[in-house]
Design a protein around this motif. Sequence first.
Motif, mmCIF file in Angstrom:
data_model
loop_
_atom_site.group_PDB
_atom_site.id
_atom_site.type_symbol
_atom_site.label_atom_id
_atom_site.label_comp_id
_atom_site.label_asym_id
_atom_site.label_seq_id
_atom_site.Cartn_x
_atom_site.Cartn_y
_atom_site.Cartn_z
ATOM 1 N N TRP A 1 0.786 -1.113 0.124
ATOM 2 C CA TRP A 1 0.007 0.105 -0.284
ATOM 3 C C TRP A 1 0.796 1.110 0.094
ATOM 4 C CZ3 TRP A 1 -5.241 -0.578 -0.913
ATOM 5 C CH2 TRP A 1 -5.617 -1.869 -0.509
ATOM 6 N N SER A 2 0.591 2.109 -0.700
ATOM 7 C CA SER A 2 1.204 3.442 -1.124
ATOM 8 C C SER A 2 0.407 4.588 -0.537
ATOM 9 C CB SER A 2 1.789 3.676 -2.341
ATOM 10 O OG SER A 2 2.460 2.740 -2.649
ATOM 11 N N PRO A 3 0.735 5.871 -0.083
ATOM 12 C CA PRO A 3 -0.009 6.583 0.275
ATOM 13 C C PRO A 3 -0.579 7.432 -1.261
ATOM 14 C CG PRO A 3 2.294 7.355 0.988
ATOM 15 C CD PRO A 3 2.236 5.931 0.604
ATOM 16 N N ILE A 4 -1.699 8.052 -0.934
ATOM 17 C CA ILE A 4 -2.039 8.915 -1.960
ATOM 18 C C ILE A 4 -2.096 10.352 -1.561
ATOM 19 C CG2 ILE A 4 -3.900 8.954 -3.585
ATOM 20 C CD1 ILE A 4 -5.330 6.748 -2.476
ATOM 21 N N TYR A 5 -1.817 11.129 -2.588
ATOM 22 C CA TYR A 5 -1.608 12.576 -2.247
ATOM 23 C C TYR A 5 -2.529 13.493 -3.244
ATOM 24 C CZ TYR A 5 2.473 11.206 0.405
ATOM 25 O OH TYR A 5 3.167 10.622 1.401
ATOM 26 N N LEU A 6 -2.853 14.691 -2.607
ATOM 27 C CA LEU A 6 -3.284 15.655 -3.561
ATOM 28 C C LEU A 6 -2.647 16.389 -4.361
ATOM 29 C CD1 LEU A 6 -6.029 16.711 -0.698
ATOM 30 C CD2 LEU A 6 -6.500 15.049 -2.358
ATOM 31 N N ASP A 7 -2.936 16.961 -5.443
ATOM 32 C CA ASP A 7 -2.169 17.710 -6.232
ATOM 33 C C ASP A 7 -1.997 19.214 -5.419
ATOM 34 O OD1 ASP A 7 -2.358 16.017 -8.100
ATOM 35 O OD2 ASP A 7 -3.444 17.165 -9.709
ATOM 36 N N LYS A 8 -0.959 19.595 -5.618
ATOM 37 C CA LYS A 8 -0.315 20.815 -4.688
ATOM 38 C C LYS A 8 -1.157 22.068 -5.081
ATOM 39 C CE LYS A 8 4.304 19.232 -3.844
ATOM 40 N NZ LYS A 8 5.834 19.722 -4.193
ATOM 41 N N GLY A 9 -1.928 22.337 -4.170
ATOM 42 C CA GLY A 9 -2.533 23.847 -4.238
ATOM 43 C C GLY A 9 -3.771 23.566 -5.225
ATOM 44 N N GLU A 10 -4.315 22.485 -5.537
ATOM 45 C CA GLU A 10 -5.327 22.156 -6.632
ATOM 46 C C GLU A 10 -6.440 22.218 -5.899
ATOM 47 O OE1 GLU A 10 -5.180 20.312 -10.747
ATOM 48 O OE2 GLU A 10 -5.755 18.807 -9.085
ATOM 49 N N LEU A 11 -7.674 22.658 -6.193
ATOM 50 C CA LEU A 11 -8.950 22.132 -5.982
ATOM 51 C C LEU A 11 -9.791 21.440 -6.777
ATOM 52 C CD1 LEU A 11 -9.959 26.001 -4.648
ATOM 53 C CD2 LEU A 11 -8.825 23.904 -3.220
ATOM 54 N N THR A 12 -10.461 20.390 -6.331
ATOM 55 C CA THR A 12 -11.202 19.444 -7.396
ATOM 56 C C THR A 12 -12.616 19.696 -6.771
ATOM 57 O OG1 THR A 12 -9.134 18.133 -7.709
ATOM 58 C CG2 THR A 12 -11.345 17.252 -8.403
ATOM 59 N N PHE A 13 -13.527 19.869 -7.765
ATOM 60 C CA PHE A 13 -15.037 19.635 -7.803
ATOM 61 C C PHE A 13 -15.704 18.834 -8.670
ATOM 62 C CE2 PHE A 13 -13.598 24.109 -6.634
ATOM 63 C CZ PHE A 13 -14.273 24.226 -5.680
ATOM 64 N N ASP A 14 -16.689 18.115 -8.185
ATOM 65 C CA ASP A 14 -17.287 17.234 -9.152
ATOM 66 C C ASP A 14 -18.198 17.748 -9.943
ATOM 67 O OD1 ASP A 14 -19.655 17.652 -7.338
ATOM 68 O OD2 ASP A 14 -19.426 15.899 -6.433
ATOM 69 N N THR A 15 -18.900 17.010 -10.881
ATOM 70 C CA THR A 15 -19.992 17.634 -11.916
ATOM 71 C C THR A 15 -21.370 18.379 -10.973
ATOM 72 O OG1 THR A 15 -20.877 15.842 -12.312
ATOM 73 C CG2 THR A 15 -19.182 16.353 -13.494
ATOM 74 N N GLY A 16 -21.390 17.948 -9.949
ATOM 75 C CA GLY A 16 -22.359 18.483 -9.115
ATOM 76 C C GLY A 16 -21.952 19.897 -8.270
ATOM 77 N N GLY A 17 -20.799 20.318 -8.229
ATOM 78 C CA GLY A 17 -20.428 21.494 -7.742
ATOM 79 C C GLY A 17 -19.916 21.167 -6.348
ATOM 80 N N ASN A 18 -19.624 20.063 -5.991
ATOM 81 C CA ASN A 18 -19.005 19.687 -4.515
ATOM 82 C C ASN A 18 -17.824 19.686 -4.640
ATOM 83 O OD1 ASN A 18 -21.586 19.482 -3.367
ATOM 84 N ND2 ASN A 18 -22.046 17.721 -4.534
ATOM 85 N N LEU A 19 -17.080 20.264 -3.578
ATOM 86 C CA LEU A 19 -15.537 19.896 -3.276
ATOM 87 C C LEU A 19 -15.186 18.625 -3.357
ATOM 88 C CD1 LEU A 19 -13.007 21.540 -3.179
ATOM 89 C CD2 LEU A 19 -13.110 21.702 -0.733
ATOM 90 N N VAL A 20 -14.261 18.095 -4.040
ATOM 91 C CA VAL A 20 -13.904 16.551 -3.902
ATOM 92 C C VAL A 20 -12.426 16.532 -2.979
ATOM 93 C CG1 VAL A 20 -13.030 14.605 -4.924
ATOM 94 C CG2 VAL A 20 -15.078 15.814 -5.768
ATOM 95 N N SER A 21 -11.516 17.627 -3.383
ATOM 96 C CA SER A 21 -10.458 17.654 -2.646
ATOM 97 C C SER A 21 -9.737 19.000 -2.619
ATOM 98 C CB SER A 21 -9.314 16.634 -3.175
ATOM 99 O OG SER A 21 -9.086 16.927 -4.579
#
Length: 917
Positions: free
Chosen positions: A732-752
């Motif tokens: 198992w390896s850790p998963i990281y978020l993209d640095k400084g990136e905001l991700t929203f789904d198609t419903g407009g909700n924040l994913v990360s």
Amino acid sequence: MSFYTSLTGLNAATAMLGVTSNNISNVGTTGFKRSRADFGDIFATSPLQKASSTVGQGVSLKQVSQEFGQGNISFSSNALDLAVTGDGFFPLRSADGLQEVFTRNGSFLLNEQFNVVNSSGQRLMAATVDSTGSANVNERVVLTIPQKTSGEAKQTSVVSLGLNFPADAGVITETFNRANPATYNKSTAFTVYDNGGNGYLATIYYVKTANANQNVPYNKWQTHVFVGEDAVEASLVQATDNNSEKLYVNQYGQIQPYSKVKDELTTAKTQLFSLDELTDKRTSVPASVAGTAISGYDLTSGINFSTTEAFTTTNLKGLMTVNFEDSTLPVSLDLSHLKSINSTLTGTQIASEITAVMNRQFGDQGYFDLSDTSSKTFQISTSRLTTGSGSSATPLTVTLAQGTAIPDMTKATIPQVVAAIQAQLDASTTLTTGTSPNFTNRVLVSYDYATQGFKFTDSTNTLSVKSGGVTKNEVLGFPVTATALSDSGLSGIKAIPNGVSERAKVEQRYGMKVEYDSVNKVFTMKSGTTGDESSIAITGSTATATALLGFSNTAVTKSALATRGISSTPAIAVGTTPTINLANNFAVDATNNTFVVTVDGIKGTVVLPIDSNYSLSTFMSKLEKGINAMGSNATVAGGTPTTVNGVKVSYDAINNKFIFTTGSKGSDSFIKISGSSNWGLETVEAGRGTTSTWINPTQHKDVVSGALQPKYIDGAGAETTNGDGFTTLPAWSPIYLDKGELTFDTGGNLVSPVEGTQLETVYLAGGKGALTINIDYSASTQFSSAFAVLSQSQDGAPEGDLVGVTIGNDGLVSASFSNGTQKSLAKILLVNFSSPVGLRQIGDSSFLASAASGKPILGTAGSAGFGTLRAGATERANVDLTQELVDLITAQRNFQANAKAIETSSTMTSAIINLRS
């Protein structure tokens, strides 16, 4: 004597007048308590005097005492003015700090040291308090109101931003430049603070970098943060789930929280994986082996093996040895039966034959156990004969015995039983006439896999069968009374192998197949399961196998690295709650013993034996055996039938439902069962398997000097570009978020990022320290409305200036400061005495304790024996002017009367003196 008596009266009247005048003069003094003159008569006598004839000698002033009744409350605009409603005094400390003073005068102000004092400079005492406002009565201090906080400046560590990003914002591809508004969509600014409370302007610029699409269904915004003129990079942040647990990924792209995988985690170096980049979705495939192209035979037109001299029963018998998933019992592929099929078989038909053969040999086919006497014998007759053996009058008795055809009576296969019966039928000189292979008359026996019963035919003649004894032949399916067979030679009675399986459960394999590509003329052999745990091994391949099928010795082993994916899921059908109590033994009768089942395209009927004493385990075992005995006859005469393998029947005791699971896996797996509502099988949804998918994790790469550079995570969890020490991915390896990136789904909700963007430490100019800030965007959205700041806050604060003081009814003093700090400073105490009248008056409405008053008793306002406090108010003097004016008149009359008495006494004295003359 009367002269002096009246003189004491004059003195008393004068004293009363003085006390009354003092009261009137202090009617405007805050907290003043009215005085009262107490008098007593003077009476002197001796033991030898007659008391009843002794005249009093006048009056004397006994004491001047205070009346501590409640004065009226007068309100003011000074928050430090205090009034006691009820009993109690304010404890004060003299200016020199040596003397305790008590007063009801609550007119307070601040001195140059911000102590709360009265007009005489006496300081108000209060008790220290803890964070909850509870007072420590034994620890008293001078009440001080600080004008600003000291040491309470707080460094900013978390900034919470609730923003709405416009969904229709355009994607910007230009390189970001804060001086060029065309390179970003929006920006926000706010103030952050260091440890000293110094403020710095922070600005965040937002750049939309991607719209959602079919491959990546997310809208993405990149943030650029500046504190002053310094750019601040975002730190690497590990992704978390909704429970704030850190997430990890394995080599198949499966994501699990820390609690699920903590025992498998290591500190080995691994590749850096970004949550947003886990998009390389693949379909799991089975281990497969493709042969070489067939050039020696035309498999499009087909081959007639019976007439092709190149093929013999010998060279078709042991073509090669095949193994799947490392079974300890590999199977030798035997296609010798094709030599007896006098028809043309195409490449596709040959592939189907091999598939059927392998699934039967690797599957869960069972043996007949013929050890019981009644299972070995049956009788048969034909309408072709009217007399003799084999006629209805004298049926031919067939008795199976251990021998060449059946080496083990407890482990007889279906082909062995068919061969043994056919041998005895052929040995009958009445049933069979002529010689092989040109028989004139012959009764043929076979096993019908579609109905799971033995089939007998004698041209157009009618055959009848029976057990030949007083009991039914339960194993081979022959009744006690003679039963005429149908035109197709079937009795309608099932004969399902009743013994153990030909292969142990752990050695059984299901769903393997061979396919033929008519375009490329290539056979491909596939395992019945997908993923890296599937395997194939071909050994002992003969020249015939290579020429006919293109297979030679080869192997596809199980893989420790992600190559083919993961195992697919079987088809599962789930029943409803049975109406029969299955906790105890139960009955199966003619109304509920029939089940219609379809498995992977094979449809059949399962009929359980009628019995009044079934247990749940027996019921499931017989039903499972009946389903796995189902099959379909070969499409080519003499070919191999297709059978059901590996179906498992279980019972969910928690939800009270039967569960049916196929042995085959993948999207081709199917199961449907229909039965009595007694078993909860009246309306059961069909189950379909799923061919699994997996995600090939892609190593994150940064653009450095225009080139892509792979990133790694070392044992300490830090990112690096140095790949030294990396061998293979850990479990198992850790998963990281993209640095400084905001991700929203198609419903407009924040994913990360769910837990915010952690910024790198920024060092402030002039050595003022450093800031490490996390920006929480969890309240942000991306809707079609315009860009808006929905909420904005941060946990830093500068030093605060005093903006207000509040004093509660219980005496708790709280200060409010401009930085939002609320601080409980102290709690004002009250003092009471056993006898307040005994207090020593010292002026300025103040008193000292005395022996007569008793020791001071400390307490909090509002507690038992103490009044409450009212801020912004003072207590007026409790002097009643009307009463005092009446007292003045009284004193005047007393004085005049006593003066008249003196005058009278003087006149009398003069008269006496005149008598002499």
